[in-house]
Scaffold this motif. Sequence first.
Motif, PDB file in Angstrom:
ATOM      1  N   HIS A   1      38.459  53.764  37.690  1.00  0.00           N
ATOM      2  CA  HIS A   1      37.069  53.982  38.110  1.00  0.00           C
ATOM      3  C   HIS A   1      36.151  53.351  37.392  1.00  0.00           C
ATOM      4  CE1 HIS A   1      37.800  56.785  41.907  1.00  0.00           C
ATOM      5  NE2 HIS A   1      38.754  55.728  41.724  1.00  0.00           N
ATOM      6  N   THR A   2      35.112  52.713  37.682  1.00  0.00           N
ATOM      7  CA  THR A   2      33.994  52.220  36.569  1.00  0.00           C
ATOM      8  C   THR A   2      32.697  52.370  37.245  1.00  0.00           C
ATOM      9  OG1 THR A   2      33.497  50.473  35.135  1.00  0.00           O
ATOM     10  CG2 THR A   2      34.336  49.746  37.476  1.00  0.00           C
TER      11      THR A   2
ATOM     12  N   PHE B   1      31.368  44.777  37.510  1.00  0.00           N
ATOM     13  CA  PHE B   1      30.218  44.652  36.934  1.00  0.00           C
ATOM     14  C   PHE B   1      28.859  44.274  37.368  1.00  0.00           C
ATOM     15  CE2 PHE B   1      28.793  43.569  32.191  1.00  0.00           C
ATOM     16  CZ  PHE B   1      29.687  44.636  31.755  1.00  0.00           C
ATOM     17  N   GLY B   2      29.022  44.577  38.829  1.00  0.00           N
ATOM     18  CA  GLY B   2      27.731  44.562  39.833  1.00  0.00           C
ATOM     19  C   GLY B   2      28.011  43.830  41.232  1.00  0.00           C
ATOM     20  N   ARG B   3      27.187  43.633  41.897  1.00  0.00           N
ATOM     21  CA  ARG B   3      27.626  43.144  42.936  1.00  0.00           C
ATOM     22  C   ARG B   3      27.925  41.761  42.974  1.00  0.00           C
ATOM     23  NH1 ARG B   3      23.176  41.973  48.106  1.00  0.00           N
ATOM     24  NH2 ARG B   3      24.954  41.192  49.474  1.00  0.00           N
ATOM     25  N   GLY B   4      29.054  41.297  43.533  1.00  0.00           N
ATOM     26  CA  GLY B   4      29.492  39.956  43.304  1.00  0.00           C
ATOM     27  C   GLY B   4      29.861  39.484  42.027  1.00  0.00           C
ATOM     28  N   MET B   5      30.282  40.461  41.011  1.00  0.00           N
ATOM     29  CA  MET B   5      30.570  40.119  39.745  1.00  0.00           C
ATOM     30  C   MET B   5      31.514  40.874  39.084  1.00  0.00           C
ATOM     31  SD  MET B   5      28.060  39.705  36.419  1.00  0.00           S
ATOM     32  CE  MET B   5      26.917  38.570  37.325  1.00  0.00           C
ATOM     33  N   ALA B   6      32.484  40.467  38.201  1.00  0.00           N
ATOM     34  CA  ALA B   6      33.340  41.205  37.468  1.00  0.00           C
ATOM     35  C   ALA B   6      33.246  40.637  36.005  1.00  0.00           C
ATOM     36  CB  ALA B   6      34.905  41.053  38.060  1.00  0.00           C
ATOM     37  N   LEU B   7      33.779  41.583  35.092  1.00  0.00           N
ATOM     38  CA  LEU B   7      33.907  41.293  33.764  1.00  0.00           C
ATOM     39  C   LEU B   7      35.292  40.814  33.321  1.00  0.00           C
ATOM     40  CD1 LEU B   7      32.341  40.678  31.207  1.00  0.00           C
ATOM     41  CD2 LEU B   7      32.764  42.978  30.481  1.00  0.00           C
ATOM     42  N   LEU B   8      35.883  39.781  32.948  1.00  0.00           N
ATOM     43  CA  LEU B   8      37.001  39.749  32.470  1.00  0.00           C
ATOM     44  C   LEU B   8      37.313  39.731  31.215  1.00  0.00           C
ATOM     45  CD1 LEU B   8      40.145  38.795  33.087  1.00  0.00           C
ATOM     46  CD2 LEU B   8      39.325  36.371  32.779  1.00  0.00           C
ATOM     47  N   ALA B   9      38.122  40.926  30.640  1.00  0.00           N
ATOM     48  CA  ALA B   9      37.998  41.396  29.534  1.00  0.00           C
ATOM     49  C   ALA B   9      39.610  41.367  28.756  1.00  0.00           C
ATOM     50  CB  ALA B   9      37.595  42.955  29.265  1.00  0.00           C
ATOM     51  N   GLY B  10      39.761  40.428  28.029  1.00  0.00           N
ATOM     52  CA  GLY B  10      41.126  40.173  27.331  1.00  0.00           C
ATOM     53  C   GLY B  10      41.351  38.689  27.126  1.00  0.00           C
TER      54      GLY B  10
ATOM     55  N   PRO C   1      38.151  42.928  41.216  1.00  0.00           N
ATOM     56  CA  PRO C   1      37.967  44.485  41.439  1.00  0.00           C
ATOM     57  C   PRO C   1      37.077  44.944  42.510  1.00  0.00           C
ATOM     58  CG  PRO C   1      36.793  43.731  39.710  1.00  0.00           C
ATOM     59  CD  PRO C   1      37.586  42.548  39.925  1.00  0.00           C
ATOM     60  N   ALA C   2      37.427  45.894  43.320  1.00  0.00           N
ATOM     61  CA  ALA C   2      36.405  46.374  44.568  1.00  0.00           C
ATOM     62  C   ALA C   2      35.284  47.183  43.843  1.00  0.00           C
ATOM     63  CB  ALA C   2      37.135  47.366  45.005  1.00  0.00           C
ATOM     64  N   PRO C   3      34.347  47.213  44.495  1.00  0.00           N
ATOM     65  CA  PRO C   3      33.167  47.864  43.817  1.00  0.00           C
ATOM     66  C   PRO C   3      33.385  49.286  43.318  1.00  0.00           C
ATOM     67  CG  PRO C   3      32.483  46.955  45.833  1.00  0.00           C
ATOM     68  CD  PRO C   3      33.908  46.706  45.823  1.00  0.00           C
ATOM     69  N   ASN C   4      32.864  49.313  41.900  1.00  0.00           N
ATOM     70  CA  ASN C   4      33.216  50.631  41.190  1.00  0.00           C
ATOM     71  C   ASN C   4      34.962  50.735  40.768  1.00  0.00           C
ATOM     72  OD1 ASN C   4      30.374  51.637  43.042  1.00  0.00           O
ATOM     73  ND2 ASN C   4      30.522  51.880  40.796  1.00  0.00           N
ATOM     74  N   ARG C   5      35.643  49.763  40.647  1.00  0.00           N
ATOM     75  CA  ARG C   5      36.842  49.731  40.132  1.00  0.00           C
ATOM     76  C   ARG C   5      37.180  48.601  39.218  1.00  0.00           C
ATOM     77  NH1 ARG C   5      36.035  53.463  42.703  1.00  0.00           N
ATOM     78  NH2 ARG C   5      37.317  54.331  44.612  1.00  0.00           N
TER      79      ARG C   5
ATOM     80  N   ARG D   1      41.917  43.020  31.540  1.00  0.00           N
ATOM     81  CA  ARG D   1      41.226  44.040  32.473  1.00  0.00           C
ATOM     82  C   ARG D   1      40.133  43.199  33.338  1.00  0.00           C
ATOM     83  NH1 ARG D   1      41.452  48.606  29.128  1.00  0.00           N
ATOM     84  NH2 ARG D   1      42.538  50.199  30.256  1.00  0.00           N
ATOM     85  N   ALA D   2      39.963  43.327  34.546  1.00  0.00           N
ATOM     86  CA  ALA D   2      38.749  43.004  35.265  1.00  0.00           C
ATOM     87  C   ALA D   2      37.908  44.235  35.848  1.00  0.00           C
ATOM     88  CB  ALA D   2      39.141  42.028  36.639  1.00  0.00           C
ATOM     89  N   ILE D   3      36.928  44.170  35.283  1.00  0.00           N
ATOM     90  CA  ILE D   3      35.746  45.285  35.539  1.00  0.00           C
ATOM     91  C   ILE D   3      34.801  44.935  36.548  1.00  0.00           C
ATOM     92  CG2 ILE D   3      34.444  47.035  34.255  1.00  0.00           C
ATOM     93  CD1 ILE D   3      36.089  46.401  31.836  1.00  0.00           C
TER      94      ILE D   3
END
Length: 181
Positions: free
Chosen positions: A133-134, A73-82, A57-61, A69-71
């Motif tokens: 958006h996130t 979660f901050g600069r250079g990080m995403a949270l893979l959920a599922g 994801p791009a920032p805030n997406r 989902r990939a959320i």
Amino acid sequence: MVDLVAKSPGAGLLPVTVGTLTLAEVDLGHLTSVAPYIGQEEAASTALKSAHGMAFPAPNRATGKEGARAIWFGRGMALLAGPAPDAALATPAALTDQSDAWACVTLTGDGAEDALARLVPVDLRAVHFKRGHTVRSLIMHMNGSITRIGADCFLILVFRSMVGTLVHDLKQAMEGVAARS
């Protein structure tokens, strides 16, 4: 021997319904932080798309959909959920299991934006904060993540240890919104 029983973070606290709003706990499955190594952002995005059908994801997406989902979660990080992360992701990115660290809830119903406006210093109205958006933000005095997943539905994540406070604060906000009706 004592038998230990696993409990979800919101056991005994949720669901809560006030007026048109419902706060409910959700099980997102595995939660894994994905942090691409320096220079490996594109490779991590390609591996994520190949293995799980969504780009980094791009920032805030957020990318993906319910169940995967990939959320951001901050600069250079995403949270893979599922899903559990595919092994191919471990080459371009550091993976860390976060499954037991977060409480995951949804706030749904007419007035969800108004309830969150009482607690969050970010404009979450649909005109600015669309589906997908996130944001990482304060929720009253807690750090958390808020993602719009529907017209009147938000996915909220806070540290597991803060779920009681989240429920308390959101219930008060929900009551305030209901009292205006």
